[in-house]
Design an enzyme around this catalytic site. Structure first.
Site: not given
Length: 341
Positions: A71, A116, A165
């Site tokens: 990613k 992130d 995630t």
């Protein structure tokens, strides 16, 4: 106010000599070097080409999937493709609304902001992010009580690229604002992992035999990050105990020393399966019971161990709990069979 963790990410030189930058060194910096995820790459090519034709930054993009699939690498490649400056932070690092305001007001036209683990953003901060993503404005409240007033700041056009995630933890309003697309990264095939390992071996100047690459690939849990980690540890083993050449034999010895078996199960994975078989007859058994028996966090079992075990067909989730499959019994060389539901 403590400043949020934010940094630009210059590309290190690919000399393989600095261990501190090893992961960045192994990241591809050209689309041709990025192996796998063909569907995502095709979609991004259209998105970026269209945005370039309009002379406008690409729309906001969200990547999700298990850790280690690329990613962050995709975010860097998009920045290189567009010639934009990328600024990197993470959800936990943005603690206050002021932190987000500081980041957004320091962006320049066309910049890429990469967040992130965006699912860990505070909901209050999410509310401030909505207008920034949608209309390029930032609403700041100054003062408290009756004297409080709102100031609206115009932001330069920018692209938010987010990674998570755990997409289920993102609110629907936030997901809906990623107009460029929401892309799920898939696990890699063994052939793709072999190609990635071979490329990494060339960069690190490792002598890697074909059978050695195959052996690492089949134990890598279909994940490039894991494959590269195994490659580095096998290199260390071969330099200390062997000739420095990674063949099947040296890889088997190195990974066996790490507690990784021939299908990529760690000692913790094996302990989980054996505990379920020996203490609970193979299941069905609840997650909290398994966690208590292993003295392990439920989230660790659910997020770290279970996905790969389920993918291998060694574990099943049923309405009554987790169950060890016949395939797992065979792999562990345990006589008997799971209970019939």
């Amino acid at each position: 106010m403590s400043s949020p963790s934010l940094h630009n990410s210059p590309a290190p030189e690919k000399n393989g000599s600095d261990e501190a930058y090893l992961d960045q060194t192994l990241r591809p910096d050209k689309w041709a070097e990025y192996i796998g995820q063909k569907n995502i790459k095709d979609n991004l090519h259209i998105l970026l080409t269209a945005a370039k034709g309009r002379k406008h930054p690409p729309e906001h993009i969200l990547f999700y999937g298990p850790p280690g699939l690329g990613k962050t690498t995709l975010a860097h490649l998009i920045a290189k493709e567009t010639g934009a400056q990328i600024k990197i932070t993470s959800g936990p690092a943005i603690e206050k609304v002021g932190d987000l305001a500081s980041i957004l007001t320091n962006l320049s036209h066309g910049d890429i902001l990469f967040i992130d683990e965006i699912h860990r953003l505070n909901k209050t901060i999410e509310e401030v992010l909505y207008p920034a993503m949608e209309s390029g404005s930032l609403d700041i409240i100054i003062g408290k009580g009756p004297s409080a007033r709102t100031i609206q700041l115009e932001l330069p056009a920018f692209t938010l690229i987010a990674a998570t995630t755990r997409i289920a933890m993102l609110s629907s309003p936030l997901r809906s604002r990623f107009g460029g697309g929401v892309f799920r990264l898939e696990f890699y095939s063994q052939d793709e992992i072999e190609q990635i390992i071979s490329r990494s071996a060339q960069i690190l100047k490792i002598k890697l035999e074909k059978d050695g690459a195959q052996e690492i690939a089949k134990r890598s849990r279909f994940t490039p990050r894991t494959a590269n980690y195994f490659l580095k540890r096998c290199r260390d083993f071969a330099e200390v105990h062997g000739t420095g050449v990674l063949d099947k034999e040296s890889v088997e010895k190195a990974l066996s020393l790490l507690g990784v078996d021939n299908v990529g199960l760690t000692s913790s994975d094996t302990a989980l399966l054996k505990t379920m078989v020996e203490k609970f007859g193979g299941g069905p058994v609840g997650l909290n019971t398994i966690a208590a028996a292993l003295s392990e966090e439920q989230s660790t079992i659910e997020e770290v161990h279970e996905p790969y075990l389920i993918q291998l067909g060694f574990l099943e989730r049923t309405p009554r709990g987790r169950t060890v499959t016949t395939k797992a019994y065979e792999h562990l060389h345990i006589k008997g069979s799971p209970k019939l539901l």
